[in-house]
Structure formats: C-alpha cells, structure tokens
Scaffold this motif. Sequence first.
Motif, PDB file in Angstrom:
ATOM      1  N   CYS A  44      59.466  81.415  -3.010  1.00 61.18           N
ATOM      2  CA  CYS A  44      58.320  82.258  -2.664  1.00 61.18           C
ATOM      3  C   CYS A  44      57.734  82.849  -3.940  1.00 61.18           C
ATOM      4  O   CYS A  44      58.362  83.678  -4.602  1.00 61.18           O
TER       5      CYS A  44
ATOM      6  N   SER B 143      52.473  84.393   2.348  1.00 60.61           N
ATOM      7  CA  SER B 143      53.659  83.644   1.938  1.00 60.61           C
ATOM      8  C   SER B 143      54.812  83.982   2.866  1.00 60.61           C
ATOM      9  O   SER B 143      54.827  85.034   3.516  1.00 60.61           O
TER      10      SER B 143
ATOM     11  N   PHE C  74      53.878  84.396  -5.314  1.00 62.77           N
ATOM     12  CA  PHE C  74      52.509  84.725  -4.933  1.00 62.77           C
ATOM     13  C   PHE C  74      51.869  85.592  -6.014  1.00 62.77           C
ATOM     14  O   PHE C  74      52.545  86.309  -6.756  1.00 62.77           O
TER      15      PHE C  74
ATOM     16  N   TYR D  38      59.262  83.328   3.171  1.00 63.54           N
ATOM     17  CA  TYR D  38      60.455  82.916   2.438  1.00 63.54           C
ATOM     18  C   TYR D  38      61.692  83.042   3.314  1.00 63.54           C
ATOM     19  O   TYR D  38      61.898  84.066   3.961  1.00 63.54           O
TER      20      TYR D  38
END
Length: 322
Positions: free
Chosen positions: A128, A106, A130, A108
Amino acid sequence: MTPFAITGIQMHVGALQSNVDAMLHRIDIMMARFPWTQMALFSELAPHGPLDRFAQPFPNDDLSRFQDAARRYGIWLIPGSMFEKREDGRIYNTSVVINPDGEIVSKYSKMFPFKPYEQNIASGTEFCIFDVPEVGRFGLSICYDIWFPETTRHLTSQGVEVLLHPVLTGTTDREAELSIAKATAAQFQCYVFDVNGLAAGGVGRSLVVDPSATVLHQSAGQEDIFPIEIDLDQVRRQREVGLKGLGQVLKSFRDREADFPVYDRTSGADAYLHTLGPLRIPQKGDVAGVAASDPRTALGYKEDAATKPDNLYLYKGRSGTD
C-alpha cells in the motif's frame, strides 16, 4: 518546510461490540480540539475488535460512515483495520485509506498475520503506497509486518517517507516492537506512526518517531489523541546527507555490491530455516528447541530405571556422582 499534521488516536477497543460510534465520536473531539489535523490514524482492528467472527465483506456500512466523516472534516482517514471476508470465504486483516473527498483511494491486507496465533487469517500480497498531493508519499503496514524489514524496504525503495503502522499489541513483546519501530525509522530514514489500542485493542504506548530515530511522542496506558506536525523536508534532507550528517543508508543499499541469495527460494541459502519445527503455538511443558541442545540427547542418552538422577553422570562416561 513541508509540514503535514497527523493525529494518532489511542482508544479503548471492545471485543464483543462495535467500536465505530466511539471512533466517530473521537474524530469529532479531535477536530474540535485540533482543527489543523490533516490525517487521522487509528489502531489495528479498532472498529470491531480482535475476533474474526465479526468479519464482513468490503465495502460495508461502517466504511461508508468513515468516508462520510473524512468528507465532512476534509481529512485523510485510516480507521485502523477490520477483518474482511472475501467471496472465497478467506478472511483478511484489511485497512483502507480514505481521502478528504471521502473516497477509498487504497486498500491493504496484512502480509504477516501473527501466526501461529492468527491461523485463520490469510496473508495479503499487495503493498500500500499512496501520495498526498503537494505533501509526499505514504505507506501502510499493519502490526507484525514491521518485524519483517523487507516490507518497509519495499515501501521506502518506492519513495515512501511516512510509514503508517496501526497495531494491536496487548502482549509482553510490546517493548521489542517499540525498539523495532525506532530502528525502522533510522534504517529507512522515514517517519513511523505506530498507533496501538487499549483493552481488547492492546496495551497502548503508541509511538511517533522521526527519521533520525528521535521519539516525538510516546503515549502511556490511557486514552490519547496526539497531533504531530511532521516535516517531510527533513526526510528528504536526511536521505541526501545522512542521519545527523552520517549514515546514508538508502544510498548505500542502492549502491551495494552484494546480492542476497536468501531471497531466492531455490538457492538453498535458507536451508537452516527448514530445519526448524512447524509454526505452532507452544504447549505446556514444550521442549521444542531445548532437547537438541541437551548433551544427553546429542549422545543418544535415554533415561530409564537404571539412569535416574543418582546415575545422571553415566552418560558422560563417569561412574559416580562426584
């Protein structure tokens, strides 16, 4: 119990040289001292400091080195953030999430750069979120983002149980920021890991708060590597029965009767905000926000040779200086 060990790393950050070697060294120290660590979190802009002239494209060699470290130790790693320069020339304050296989899962970019002081930094628009398999759901925000509860509202409404919050705060508003971190944990019934840097990276005082707003750890002003084992069952329990058996705030928000027109930009509900001046850095002797509250200004009073301090009361309809 669903335990998970997160280690925050509060370290000296230099502004004019890379800090990557120092960060990797501290990861080595962390794993030697606390081998049960499962995730590590550094402060905002830790790798290269607060100057955007060191911005670079993603991916890059430094990210590859962090990926190697995560893979070597089998840990989740959030190496703070870096200034990212994109193909269109815009610069973002960007963080990545690296899994134990060394993969970037991920990315961000900070939604609320600290303007007007970070005028050259573009705003991200993507959240973001996860999952750590068999553990829980995590979300990432960066520094000034937490001042806008809408950011955490979105994350927790998507099931986020732990807010990872790297910061670079070296200013006198750190106390306010700590209060906001505690309030965020209580409002959204989540863990908050708020990791600040030192020197060019901030004034330290990193903070870990549980979903009942209890402070689990508070760093001081020196380097600190602090492992905290969290229990995500505590989050789930409190979201069902309330903070200390009391307020069930996420459910109350879900079941609300009210909508909020202020979030509709066409509603006019934010008309007052448009009466405020431009977003700019204050200047010496700045009277923005002061003159409007001065009754002399409100009455159209203008100081000239005839209305010096000796005749200050004339604007009130008085004839003397009683």
